[in-house]
Design a protein around this motif. Sequence first.
Motif, PDB file in Angstrom:
ATOM      1  N   LEU A   1      -4.329   8.304  -3.559  1.00 37.13           N
ATOM      2  CA  LEU A   1      -4.077  10.006  -4.036  1.00 37.13           C
ATOM      3  C   LEU A   1      -4.987  10.579  -3.317  1.00 37.13           C
ATOM      4  CD1 LEU A   1      -1.989   8.301  -6.250  1.00 37.13           C
ATOM      5  CD2 LEU A   1      -1.893  10.676  -7.205  1.00 37.13           C
ATOM      6  N   PRO A   2      -5.028  11.581  -2.737  1.00 41.88           N
ATOM      7  CA  PRO A   2      -6.154  12.447  -2.229  1.00 41.88           C
ATOM      8  C   PRO A   2      -6.647  13.131  -3.528  1.00 41.88           C
ATOM      9  CG  PRO A   2      -4.394  13.003  -0.804  1.00 41.88           C
ATOM     10  CD  PRO A   2      -3.833  12.177  -1.941  1.00 41.88           C
ATOM     11  N   PRO A   3      -7.979  13.386  -3.749  1.00 39.76           N
ATOM     12  CA  PRO A   3      -8.540  13.941  -5.013  1.00 39.76           C
ATOM     13  C   PRO A   3      -7.584  15.370  -5.384  1.00 39.76           C
ATOM     14  CG  PRO A   3     -10.195  13.412  -3.252  1.00 39.76           C
ATOM     15  CD  PRO A   3      -9.029  13.254  -2.773  1.00 39.76           C
ATOM     16  N   GLY A   4      -7.276  15.294  -6.403  1.00 40.95           N
ATOM     17  CA  GLY A   4      -6.856  16.636  -7.184  1.00 40.95           C
ATOM     18  C   GLY A   4      -5.478  17.015  -6.584  1.00 40.95           C
ATOM     19  N   LEU A   5      -4.592  16.140  -5.884  1.00 40.45           N
ATOM     20  CA  LEU A   5      -3.458  15.905  -5.665  1.00 40.45           C
ATOM     21  C   LEU A   5      -2.443  17.074  -6.265  1.00 40.45           C
ATOM     22  CD1 LEU A   5      -1.400  15.486  -3.047  1.00 40.45           C
ATOM     23  CD2 LEU A   5      -0.838  13.466  -4.083  1.00 40.45           C
ATOM     24  N   ALA A   6      -1.798  17.813  -5.799  1.00 43.31           N
ATOM     25  CA  ALA A   6      -0.737  18.444  -6.586  1.00 43.31           C
ATOM     26  C   ALA A   6       0.433  18.869  -5.417  1.00 43.31           C
ATOM     27  CB  ALA A   6      -1.140  19.689  -7.213  1.00 43.31           C
ATOM     28  N   SER A   7       1.570  19.000  -5.888  1.00 40.98           N
ATOM     29  CA  SER A   7       2.683  19.338  -4.931  1.00 40.98           C
ATOM     30  C   SER A   7       3.434  20.794  -5.445  1.00 40.98           C
ATOM     31  CB  SER A   7       3.737  18.133  -4.855  1.00 40.98           C
ATOM     32  OG  SER A   7       4.913  18.505  -4.298  1.00 40.98           O
ATOM     33  N   PRO A   8       3.829  21.457  -4.436  1.00 41.89           N
ATOM     34  CA  PRO A   8       4.577  22.606  -4.624  1.00 41.89           C
ATOM     35  C   PRO A   8       6.076  22.414  -4.783  1.00 41.89           C
ATOM     36  CG  PRO A   8       4.389  22.451  -2.193  1.00 41.89           C
ATOM     37  CD  PRO A   8       3.530  21.198  -2.991  1.00 41.89           C
ATOM     38  N   LEU A   9       6.457  21.094  -4.754  1.00 41.15           N
ATOM     39  CA  LEU A   9       8.143  20.663  -4.844  1.00 41.15           C
ATOM     40  C   LEU A   9       8.122  20.128  -6.542  1.00 41.15           C
ATOM     41  CD1 LEU A   9       8.469  18.544  -1.608  1.00 41.15           C
ATOM     42  CD2 LEU A   9       9.028  21.053  -1.976  1.00 41.15           C
ATOM     43  N   PRO A  10       8.949  20.637  -7.157  1.00 40.23           N
ATOM     44  CA  PRO A  10       8.727  20.283  -8.501  1.00 40.23           C
ATOM     45  C   PRO A  10       9.455  18.636  -8.843  1.00 40.23           C
ATOM     46  CG  PRO A  10      10.164  22.259  -8.456  1.00 40.23           C
ATOM     47  CD  PRO A  10       9.788  21.731  -7.170  1.00 40.23           C
TER      48      PRO A  10
ATOM     49  N   ILE B   1       0.848  -1.135   0.002  1.00 34.29           N
ATOM     50  CA  ILE B   1      -0.056  -0.034  -0.041  1.00 34.29           C
ATOM     51  C   ILE B   1       0.888   1.293   0.062  1.00 34.29           C
ATOM     52  CG2 ILE B   1      -1.821   1.121   1.123  1.00 34.29           C
ATOM     53  CD1 ILE B   1      -2.424  -1.448   2.722  1.00 34.29           C
ATOM     54  N   HIS B   2       0.634   2.036  -0.852  1.00 36.22           N
ATOM     55  CA  HIS B   2       1.346   3.154  -1.015  1.00 36.22           C
ATOM     56  C   HIS B   2       0.461   4.681  -0.809  1.00 36.22           C
ATOM     57  CE1 HIS B   2       4.736   0.792  -2.640  1.00 36.22           C
ATOM     58  NE2 HIS B   2       3.742   0.029  -2.995  1.00 36.22           N
ATOM     59  N   LEU B   3       0.816   5.292   0.205  1.00 31.11           N
ATOM     60  CA  LEU B   3      -0.047   6.604   0.496  1.00 31.11           C
ATOM     61  C   LEU B   3       0.569   7.829  -0.234  1.00 31.11           C
ATOM     62  CD1 LEU B   3      -1.507   4.599   2.315  1.00 31.11           C
ATOM     63  CD2 LEU B   3      -2.034   6.637   3.517  1.00 31.11           C
ATOM     64  N   ILE B   4       0.425   8.457  -1.246  1.00 32.32           N
ATOM     65  CA  ILE B   4       1.108   9.573  -1.756  1.00 32.32           C
ATOM     66  C   ILE B   4       0.514  10.917  -1.220  1.00 32.32           C
ATOM     67  CG2 ILE B   4       2.206  10.243  -4.151  1.00 32.32           C
ATOM     68  CD1 ILE B   4       2.786   7.374  -3.481  1.00 32.32           C
ATOM     69  N   GLY B   5       1.685  11.763  -1.096  1.00 34.86           N
ATOM     70  CA  GLY B   5       1.371  13.058  -0.681  1.00 34.86           C
ATOM     71  C   GLY B   5       1.965  14.271  -1.451  1.00 34.86           C
ATOM     72  N   SER B   6       1.864  15.353  -0.954  1.00 33.43           N
ATOM     73  CA  SER B   6       2.342  16.385  -1.643  1.00 33.43           C
ATOM     74  C   SER B   6       3.854  16.683  -1.188  1.00 33.43           C
ATOM     75  CB  SER B   6       1.708  17.952  -1.251  1.00 33.43           C
ATOM     76  OG  SER B   6       1.773  18.016   0.160  1.00 33.43           O
ATOM     77  N   GLY B   7       4.305  16.027  -0.268  1.00 29.60           N
ATOM     78  CA  GLY B   7       5.583  15.973   0.204  1.00 29.60           C
ATOM     79  C   GLY B   7       6.443  14.633  -0.380  1.00 29.60           C
ATOM     80  N   SER B   8       7.833  14.630  -0.204  1.00 29.81           N
ATOM     81  CA  SER B   8       8.475  13.693  -0.742  1.00 29.81           C
ATOM     82  C   SER B   8       9.008  12.535   0.150  1.00 29.81           C
ATOM     83  CB  SER B   8       9.839  14.348  -1.499  1.00 29.81           C
ATOM     84  OG  SER B   8      10.455  15.057  -0.533  1.00 29.81           O
ATOM     85  N   GLY B   9       9.052  12.919   1.535  1.00 31.29           N
ATOM     86  CA  GLY B   9       9.585  11.865   2.465  1.00 31.29           C
ATOM     87  C   GLY B   9      10.933  12.264   2.459  1.00 31.29           C
ATOM     88  N   ARG B  10      11.518  11.255   3.168  1.00 30.04           N
ATOM     89  CA  ARG B  10      13.084  11.290   3.711  1.00 30.04           C
ATOM     90  C   ARG B  10      13.753  10.677   2.486  1.00 30.04           C
ATOM     91  NH1 ARG B  10      15.283   6.659   6.286  1.00 30.04           N
ATOM     92  NH2 ARG B  10      13.789   4.933   6.323  1.00 30.04           N
TER      93      ARG B  10
ATOM     94  N   ASP C   1      -3.954  -0.861  -8.024  1.00 28.82           N
ATOM     95  CA  ASP C   1      -5.179  -0.053  -8.161  1.00 28.82           C
ATOM     96  C   ASP C   1      -4.789   1.347  -7.720  1.00 28.82           C
ATOM     97  OD1 ASP C   1      -7.679   0.828  -8.366  1.00 28.82           O
ATOM     98  OD2 ASP C   1      -8.615  -0.376  -6.654  1.00 28.82           O
ATOM     99  N   LEU C   2      -4.826   2.298  -8.733  1.00 25.90           N
ATOM    100  CA  LEU C   2      -4.646   3.598  -8.556  1.00 25.90           C
ATOM    101  C   LEU C   2      -5.785   4.245  -7.807  1.00 25.90           C
ATOM    102  CD1 LEU C   2      -2.533   5.920  -8.353  1.00 25.90           C
ATOM    103  CD2 LEU C   2      -3.066   6.370 -10.665  1.00 25.90           C
ATOM    104  N   VAL C   3      -5.925   4.784  -6.674  1.00 27.04           N
ATOM    105  CA  VAL C   3      -7.321   5.194  -6.092  1.00 27.04           C
ATOM    106  C   VAL C   3      -6.879   6.741  -5.976  1.00 27.04           C
ATOM    107  CG1 VAL C   3      -9.086   5.095  -4.224  1.00 27.04           C
ATOM    108  CG2 VAL C   3      -7.608   3.138  -5.276  1.00 27.04           C
ATOM    109  N   GLU C   4      -7.747   7.491  -6.381  1.00 27.85           N
ATOM    110  CA  GLU C   4      -7.743   9.010  -6.085  1.00 27.85           C
ATOM    111  C   GLU C   4      -8.973   9.421  -5.395  1.00 27.85           C
ATOM    112  OE1 GLU C   4      -6.014  12.183  -8.424  1.00 27.85           O
ATOM    113  OE2 GLU C   4      -5.489  10.719 -10.229  1.00 27.85           O
ATOM    114  N   GLY C   5      -9.191   9.212  -4.223  1.00 28.76           N
ATOM    115  CA  GLY C   5     -10.234   9.374  -3.536  1.00 28.76           C
ATOM    116  C   GLY C   5      -9.876   9.608  -1.893  1.00 28.76           C
ATOM    117  N   ASP C   6     -10.831   9.896  -0.974  1.00 27.08           N
ATOM    118  CA  ASP C   6     -10.812   9.954   0.243  1.00 27.08           C
ATOM    119  C   ASP C   6     -10.180   8.659   1.020  1.00 27.08           C
ATOM    120  OD1 ASP C   6     -12.998   8.439   0.583  1.00 27.08           O
ATOM    121  OD2 ASP C   6     -14.377   9.970   1.025  1.00 27.08           O
TER     122      ASP C   6
END
Length: 495
Positions: free
Chosen positions: A299-308, A257-266, A328-333
């Motif tokens: 991925l949260p809906p409409g996820l974007a990141s300020p980090l290029p 399971i992979h939770l992707i966010g706007s940050g990159s992690g360590r 299974d790529l899930v863009e939802g809550d």
Amino acid sequence: MKYARQIFISYAHLDNQPLTADQAGWVSLFHATLQTLLSQRLGAPADIWRDDKLRGNDVFSDEILGQLAGTALFVSILTPRYLKSEWCAREIRSFCERAEAEHSLFVDNKSRLIKVLKLPVDGDGLLPPAAAQLLGYEFYEFDEDRTPRELDPAYGEQPRQAFLRKANKLAWDLAAQINALADTPAANDGNATPPAAERPAVFLAECSRDRREARERIEAELACCGYTVLPDQRLPDDEDEHVAAVDALLARCVLSIHLIGSGSGRIPDGARQQSVVVLQNERAAARSRSAGLRRVIGLPPGLASPLPAQQAFLDALRQDAALQAGADLVEGDLEVLKAAIHAALKPPEAPPTAPSVSARRVHLVCDARDRKDILPFIRLLRAHGVEVTLPVFSGDAGAVREANRQLALDCDVLVLWYGAGDEAWKYHQGNDLQKLCASQRERPLRGQFVLLAPPLGDDKAFLRALAEADTLDALDGLDAAVLAPLLAALGTEAP
């Protein structure tokens, strides 16, 4: 194993000074909350001990040594002061040395040493090696200016809720470990029985800070359902060692399971300078291709990141089939994501028996707006003895996803009806079908087609001009001649 005491709390007394005179200290609040929650989860009063009498001089007493000797679990509350305290250092060293001498510091791959991080600390290297490698329970958050702040009800309702949520997770984990220790024979017990078969393991990938709360909730739910959640220790900071450790863990798992966010992690130290989020997704994709590991990417809906760099990864993740392999790529809550996870964890059904020559099935993937236009297609195929299945459009999100997955796996031919859906819809549908068929089908497809249906657009005009063998052109109307390649793939003669 039998212990005189369940839990010993190790802390620096400076960290129990209240923020205001009318409040209890943080450690006292932590102790009282854990006492209540753990007692409720054990179904009996929890036995937790901490020194609340000594003050100030870091005195290490015989009383503390005696308490350590009979303690099942050692909970250290880490802060900058804790790492400077000779008293705290002796407590944690004494516990680790005694447990290691008895070969009981780790029981069933679970450490009897628990780290609670009240504040971020630099210098885990000052702790015993057994402590430095452990993951911890973070009881702090960052303000908008990136200033760390412990979770303390004195700061308001939101920190209070977060504190209780973290304490609840810790209590559940401690209760499970206490019960497991009570059922585990001592290492020198000649009547020890072989350990029970290991429960299924799930790899819950590391994530950036903005996804940690969601990760903790998923981890708690999986643990309550009986799954072993990995990693359960801090993975190496060296890139090559990190990748090797991830590969070893993935080999034990039935799902990643992979939770992707706007940050990159360590970012581990290495030539690639890639974040753990990227590295762990790549290794899980490779494991999926080589061994069929099932995966869920959230991925949260409409996820974007300020980090290029992170935004480039998000763009690639949404478009590159290699990065999505087996997933299974899930863009939802969070609830939609949890439904997808539980669907992926269902035991695989027995493979369907091979269909007879006369039993042929076409699964038609279409937009809900196309349903009124597909009737001629269904009638033409039924006239040739071909069954047609359609997507499920309504119901629980997880159930809908699983039903459509099974329909795509059970058919002989897949047809993507490119009508009301736009170009992006067509791309994502085709990409998902390609990944699904490559990783999960028990038997090969007889054919996979894209059917061009009105209205005409630039992309459809381009596909029409290419006139590829897997494109069925029904822009000027649908008849048996248009379906001839499909019927040939099914082994059915065209009229």
